[in-house]
Design a protein around this motif. Structure first.
Motif, short mmCIF file in Angstrom:
data_model
loop_
_atom_site.label_atom_id
_atom_site.label_comp_id
_atom_site.label_asym_id
_atom_site.label_seq_id
_atom_site.Cartn_x
_atom_site.Cartn_y
_atom_site.Cartn_z
N THR A 295 38.65 -42.00 26.93
CA THR A 295 39.34 -42.80 25.91
C THR A 295 38.44 -43.16 24.75
O THR A 295 38.90 -43.76 23.78
CB THR A 295 39.88 -44.09 26.54
OG1 THR A 295 38.80 -44.79 27.17
CG2 THR A 295 40.94 -43.78 27.59
N GLU A 296 37.18 -42.80 24.82
CA GLU A 296 36.20 -43.15 23.79
C GLU A 296 35.15 -42.05 23.71
O GLU A 296 34.67 -41.57 24.74
CB GLU A 296 35.54 -44.48 24.11
CG GLU A 296 34.61 -44.99 23.06
CD GLU A 296 35.33 -45.59 21.87
OE1 GLU A 296 35.00 -45.20 20.72
OE2 GLU A 296 36.21 -46.46 22.06
N PHE A 297 34.81 -41.65 22.48
CA PHE A 297 33.79 -40.63 22.29
C PHE A 297 32.72 -41.14 21.33
O PHE A 297 33.02 -41.82 20.35
CB PHE A 297 34.41 -39.33 21.76
CG PHE A 297 35.11 -38.52 22.80
CD1 PHE A 297 34.45 -37.50 23.47
CD2 PHE A 297 36.42 -38.80 23.14
CE1 PHE A 297 35.09 -36.76 24.45
CE2 PHE A 297 37.07 -38.07 24.12
CZ PHE A 297 36.41 -37.05 24.78
N ALA A 298 31.46 -40.80 21.62
CA ALA A 298 30.34 -41.20 20.79
C ALA A 298 30.22 -40.28 19.58
O ALA A 298 30.76 -39.16 19.57
CB ALA A 298 29.05 -41.19 21.61
N ALA A 299 29.48 -40.71 18.56
CA ALA A 299 29.38 -39.98 17.30
C ALA A 299 28.36 -38.85 17.39
O ALA A 299 27.34 -38.83 16.70
CB ALA A 299 29.01 -40.94 16.17
N THR A 300 28.67 -37.89 18.26
CA THR A 300 27.86 -36.68 18.36
C THR A 300 28.77 -35.54 18.77
O THR A 300 29.54 -35.67 19.74
CB THR A 300 26.68 -36.87 19.34
OG1 THR A 300 25.91 -35.68 19.41
CG2 THR A 300 27.16 -37.25 20.73
N LEU A 301 28.73 -34.45 18.04
CA LEU A 301 29.60 -33.29 18.27
C LEU A 301 28.82 -32.02 17.93
O LEU A 301 27.94 -32.03 17.07
CB LEU A 301 30.83 -33.34 17.36
CG LEU A 301 32.07 -34.14 17.74
CD1 LEU A 301 33.08 -34.02 16.61
CD2 LEU A 301 32.67 -33.62 19.03
N ALA A 302 29.20 -30.92 18.59
CA ALA A 302 28.65 -29.62 18.22
C ALA A 302 29.69 -28.55 18.58
O ALA A 302 30.49 -28.73 19.50
CB ALA A 302 27.34 -29.34 18.95
#
Length: 660
Positions: free
Chosen positions: A334-341
């Motif tokens: 339900t929540e994602f941190a500010a890091t993506l690739a």
């Protein structure tokens, strides 16, 4: 772990036995960060509280094995702007991975080839004897150029603001190891703060973000695009978006050469492509740029965009930019941190929920299937002891909305006597430009499983609810945050949820400020915990903090030259005589952001007032505790404070000695 439920017994709130001790909470502190792909492999950083609080780099190999890339003497973490950011980059070659990373101890940039571990990491950058030295962040490997592009933070004197920041190219051949002049500057140092430049697919343009004092990056930034010249420098820079009241926290090039960026010109951080909004909504598709290299979106080769978005929470989805539609990933997160690739059709992110801690998640954009691939959550205790949170909206002064997460006391085998109301602790988050996510936190469970409620308040000024909500704190720090926390505490007491005589407030950093001001300006709380706080506005804004936040008070309080009296009126250090409630003060002795000197001045002015209190300091800790032994001591001391003030007898907790 036992799945057997205890026979229900009646015990007073705060005295329930719990398997979640301080050591368990400390061992599970922190989360994966800085995800990226190295070839087909997913890599990320992970905390190691039991290894001196270092961060290690983890890879997931083709057979699904997770392994730490670096031995315990290496700590992958940058100190740029003191909060750091994305500290590593890697590429896969036929002979194995090649990576570069920042080592915390000396802040040098290193290169390492894990396939030949006997050689060990080799430094790429020199040391500097001046001030805070040379620091590096947001590296991008350009093998074809034989360089690492990144941001250099270079101290030019002994003061915390004697510093310049500029995009640079570090040679991979090691020629800059002893020679600062071998580090090639890509641009002129025109701005106080910059992010790392991103190259367009054709290599002809670069884009980066910049801003200057007194603005913070959530107030206003500039998105700059420049031409890449034949000699590898960035020429003819021009601003294409942003401004004094327009925040651009991230920009990336799409595969077709269009420029994607997040911007809050509408009042919400939405996504744009070459200036055209892609999915205009009253939702946030980005957040405050506290660390260089944070990523809320990432383009895919197909033209789709992986996005984090939401209102008061951040979900993972895939945006079709042509249709303006988002499809969210299915799963428990339900929540994602500010890091993506992204890599091909694969997306990696870091997700959590109220029942699971942060774990590395992979989403396949073709199938829509999401799965955990790293740092998988494992229940350290029976999940029946986890809190059962509620999302609440309270009404504050002038009828304004206040968002909060309520964690009532919860235990599978204990209840309180009829008619007893539980004690509650109000948690004020740091920042203050930030928010608290609704995720499993064993530190919260440490209290709720013992019968002490917790409420996290996303007070006015918090992110996730649009710019208008965020701007409530402009000029009002120490007022709106304090009023909102008090309004939530009072509402809980009035509705019968909390015992009005057993309310506490706690917070760290900006939350420590809110806690301290609450104790000096309200009579709502019976006690408080104040952790690495801001206590003296005048000194904080005049050289007694790091450069990044040295002008933060211009927006939070007002320029000192214009409102000097306001700095004294609101500073807890000026009003220590008003405190009547016991408190615990916790401080890292190596904190470069909130210096121990503020705590010492505060306690000097409290002398002779006979207010029960304790002051615990920790060698080797900075702004935010990372070592397991520190977190255990701090958590047990906090519970002991509440026990003594609230008249509780929690089993197995060392007694904190309170001085007067």
């Amino acid at each position: 772990m036992s799945g057997v439920r205890e026979m229900e017994q009646t015990l007073p709130y705060g005295e329930w036995p719990s398997p979640i001790d301080a050591g368990l909470a400390a061992a599970h502190d922190g989360q994966p960060e800085s995800v990226d792909f190295v070839g087909d492999e997913a890599w990320w950083t992970e905390p190691r509280p039991l290894e001196g609080g270092r961060r290690t780099l983890v890879r997931r190999t083709a057979d699904g094995t997770e392994e730490s890339v670096l031995p315990p003497q290496w700590n992958v973490r940058s100190r740029v702007m003191e909060y750091g950011g994305h500290p590593w980059a890697g590429v896969m070659r036929p002979e194995g991975p090649l990576l570069v990373f920042v080592n915390f101890a000396d802040q040098r940039l290193y290169v390492y080839e894990p396939a030949t571990p006997g050689d060990g990491p080799r430094p790429l950058t020199p040391l500097s004897p001046v001030g805070g030295g040379l620091r590096w962040i947001d590296p991008q490997l350009h093998i074809e150029r034989g360089e690492v592009w990144c941001v250099l933070e270079e101290f030019t004197g002994e003061g915390p603001s004697d510093v310049r920041r500029v995009a640079v190219a570090v040679p991979l051949d090691g020629s800059a190891t002893q020679d600062r002049k071998a580090v090639r500057e890509l641009t002129e140092a025109r701005h106080r703060f910059v992010t790392g430049p991103r190259l367009s697919p054709d290599g002809r343009r670069a884009a980066w973000i910049a801003w200057d004092h007194p603005r913070m990056p959530w107030d206003g930034t500039e998105l700059i695009v420049a031409e890449v010249s034949g000699d590898g420098t960035l020429r003819e820079p021009r601003t294409v978006a942003g401004g004094p009241e327009e925040s651009v926290p991230q920009a990336e090039w799409a595969a077709d050469g269009s420029l994607l960026y997040a911007c809050d010109r509408s009042g919400w951080w939405n996504l744009y492509r070459d200036g055209v909004p892609l999915c205009p909504r009253e939702e946030e598709f980005a957040g405050p740029l506290w660390k260089v290299g944070m990523r809320w979106f990432a383009p895919l080769e197909s033209g789709l965009i992986a996005v984090l978005h939401g209102r008061g929470a951040s979900r993972l989805g895939i945006l079709d930019p042509d249709r303006g539609e988002v499809v969210d990933a299915a799963g428990p997160w339900t929540e994602f941190a500010a890091t993506l690739a992204t890599h091909g059709s694969r997306i990696i992110a870091v997700g959590a929920s109220p029942r699971t801690a942060h774990e590395v998640v992979e989403l396949d954009a073709r199938t829509g299937r999401a799965r955990v691939i790293g740092a998988a959550h494992k229940d350290a205790v029976d999940p029946a002891y986890y809190p059962e949170p509620q999302i609440r909206t309270f009404t504050g002064p002038d009828g304004r909305e206040i968002h909060a997460h309520l964690y009532p006391p919860h235990h599978p085998g204990r209840t309180a006597p009829d008619g007893e109301r539980p004690p509650y602790v109000v948690w004020a988050h740091g920042g203050p430009t930030g928010r608290v996510p609704l995720v499993l936190d064993l530190e919260i469970a440490y209290f709720t499983s013992r019968g002490i409620g917790v409420v996290e308040v996303n007070y006015g000024g918090s992110t996730g609810y649009g710019r208008e909500y965020r701007n409530r704190l402009r000029g009002q720090w120490g007022v709106v945050d304090v009023e909102d926390c008090a309004a939530v505490a009072t509402a809980l007491a009035d509705e019968g949820t909390a015992d009005p005589g057993r309310l506490a407030v706690r917070g760290g950093s900006a939350g420590g400020w809110t806690s301290a001001v609450s104790l000096t300006s309200t009579d709502v709380y019976a006690c408080g915990t104040i952790t690495y706080p801001v206590l003296d506005l005048k000194s904080f804004g005049s050289g007694e903090t790091h450069d990044f936040e040295s002008r933060y008070l211009d927006s939070l309080v007002g320029p000192y030259s214009e409102v000097p009296d306001r700095y004294a009126e609101r500073s807890p250090v000026e009003h220590a005589d008003r405190i009547t409630a016991p408190f615990l003060l916790l401080q890292g002795l190596d904190d470069p952001i909130c210096l121990p000197a503020q705590c010492e001045r505060f306690l000097e002015r409290l002398a002779g007032r006979r207010i029960p209190h304790a002051y615990l300091t920790f060698e080797g800790e900075g702004h935010g505790f990372r070592r397991a032994e520190t977190m255990v001591r701090a958590l047990e001391a906090e519970l002991s404070l509440y026990a003594q003030v609230f008249g509780l007898n929690p089993p197995g907790i060392p007694t904190l000695e309170l001085s007067e």
